[in-house]
Design an enzyme around this catalytic site. Structure first.
Site, PDB file in Angstrom:
ATOM      1  N   TYR A  18       0.811  -1.223   0.000  1.00  0.00           N
ATOM      2  CA  TYR A  18       0.000   0.000   0.000  1.00  0.00           C
ATOM      3  C   TYR A  18       0.845   1.274   0.000  1.00  0.00           C
ATOM      4  CZ  TYR A  18      -4.433  -2.405   0.496  1.00  0.00           C
ATOM      5  OH  TYR A  18      -5.538  -3.183   0.267  1.00  0.00           O
ATOM      6  N   GLU A  32      -4.740 -29.364  10.329  1.00  0.00           N
ATOM      7  CA  GLU A  32      -4.851 -28.625   9.069  1.00  0.00           C
ATOM      8  C   GLU A  32      -5.846 -27.479   9.171  1.00  0.00           C
ATOM      9  OE1 GLU A  32      -6.521 -29.234   4.502  1.00  0.00           O
ATOM     10  OE2 GLU A  32      -6.040 -31.014   5.707  1.00  0.00           O
ATOM     11  N   ASP A  77      -6.599 -33.588   6.252  1.00  0.00           N
ATOM     12  CA  ASP A  77      -7.631 -34.258   5.466  1.00  0.00           C
ATOM     13  C   ASP A  77      -7.005 -35.370   4.636  1.00  0.00           C
ATOM     14  OD1 ASP A  77      -9.766 -32.764   6.355  1.00  0.00           O
ATOM     15  OD2 ASP A  77      -9.707 -31.324   4.706  1.00  0.00           O
TER      16      ASP A  77
END
Length: 335
Positions: free
Chosen positions: A85, A171, A224
């Site tokens: 920015y 996770e 997962d």
């Protein structure tokens, strides 16, 4: 001996077995894990070169303006978003800042945080851990029932203290919050529970690296049972080419693809992108000697199915904390 004492004794033996196994193994080859995914095409190469040019021009412009290389002054830190920015017309996107910073850090052989450039932290930590910063701030990671934000400035951590017996790396934030609500810190503690909320940021990986080096505890990953979960586990364990922060002692506890059928967990078909990623994982040098992990990836490809940790909750709301984790740890069943 009560049943509770007997159960804790089994956990103790499992953790001791995990720690002994980790200390006896040779260090794995963690230096050559390239970024998984799309190959380095000519377009990607040109894009990377462009990012390097962007950062070089910025540094040259600072010198011409008499500003000096502010990012090389250890006492000056900037968030990567803040840097973007500061000159949105010069830097076309946040990715140019990220890639440029990584390019410069590779050239100088220093991690970005040693250049004073920080990424906004998103990881959470909970449990038996006290972090003290160089400013004297004390962060008690057991003080908030939903976990505390991992410090973004990894260089500002002066010391860490813990009596934990193991570390659990999750996770997803949803599972992190769920196991905390189910009382994992009391049922399996003392322990440290961490989540990077998906692909981990540098601050999360850096803190885990610090804990690994100083506490020398078993570090267990629950991801997962899909190619992306395996990929995330590999990022933690082996690092990446752009940021080679590795956790050699981290071991994959679950959910394993082979457990989808053995536990009767709900699953879904692999997508074409899942198949591409699974095959890319098998091609990685860091997994050449990881027979157990390779076998689980092959299970993906042969069965064509994937699942999530959340599927364990279909069996019972408390199944993860009451059955799955304690049994896996006690059996020292990891890859």
């Amino acid at each position: 001996m009560s049943s509770q004492d007997s159960w804790r004794s089994l956990l103790e033996r499992g953790l001791q077995s995990l720690l002994k196994d980790e200390l006896s193994q040779d260090k794995e080859n963690i230096s050559s894990l390239s970024t998984l995914g799309e190959p380095l095409t000519e377009d990607r190469r040109n894009e990377a070169l462009h990012c390097v040019e962007i950062e070089v021009f910025r540094l040259l412009r600072q010198l011409v303006n008499g500003e000096g290389l502010e990012l090389l002054i250890p006492k000056v830190t900037k968030w990567d978003r803040q840097l973007y920015y500061e000159d949105v017309t010069f830097l076309k996107s946040q990715r140019e800042v990220d890639d440029g910073a990584l390019s410069v850090s590779r050239v100088l052989r220093l991690p970005p945080w040693h250049l004073g450039l920080l990424a906004t932290a998103k990881g959470l930590v909970a449990g038996d851990l006290t972090i003290t910063t160089v400013d004297g701030e004390v962060l008690d990671c057991s003080s908030n029932p939903g976990g505390v934000l991992i410090p973004g400035d990894v260089c500002a951590v002066q010391s860490v203290q813990s009596t934990a017996k193991f570390m659990l790396v999750l996770e997803k934030d949803t599972i992190f919050q769920r196991v905390l609500q189910e009382g994992i810190l009391d049922r399996l503690g003392p322990c440290i529970v961490v989540t990077g909320k998906g692909y981990p940021d540098v601050s999360t990986r850096a803190l885990l690296s610090r804990l690994e080096a100083e506490l020398r505890l078993p570090m267990l990953a629950v991801m997962d049972a899909d190619p992306h979960g395996v990929h995330i586990m590999c990022v933690y364990r082996f690092g990446t080419q752009t940021c080679p922060l590795a956790l050699p002692s981290l071991r994959w506890l679950g959910v394993l693809p082979s457990e989808l059928s053995s536990l009767g967990l709900r699953s879904a078909p692999l997508t074409p992108k899942d198949l591409v990623l699974a095959r890319a994982l098998l091609d990685k040098k860091c997994l050449r000697n990881a027979a157990g992990i390779r076998a689980e990836i092959e299970t993906f490809l042969s069965a064509g199915r994937k699942g999530e940790v959340d599927a364990l909750l279909d069996i019972s709301p408390c199944y993860i904390t009451d059955v799955y984790l304690p049994n896996k740890i006690a059996a020292a069943h990891v890859l």
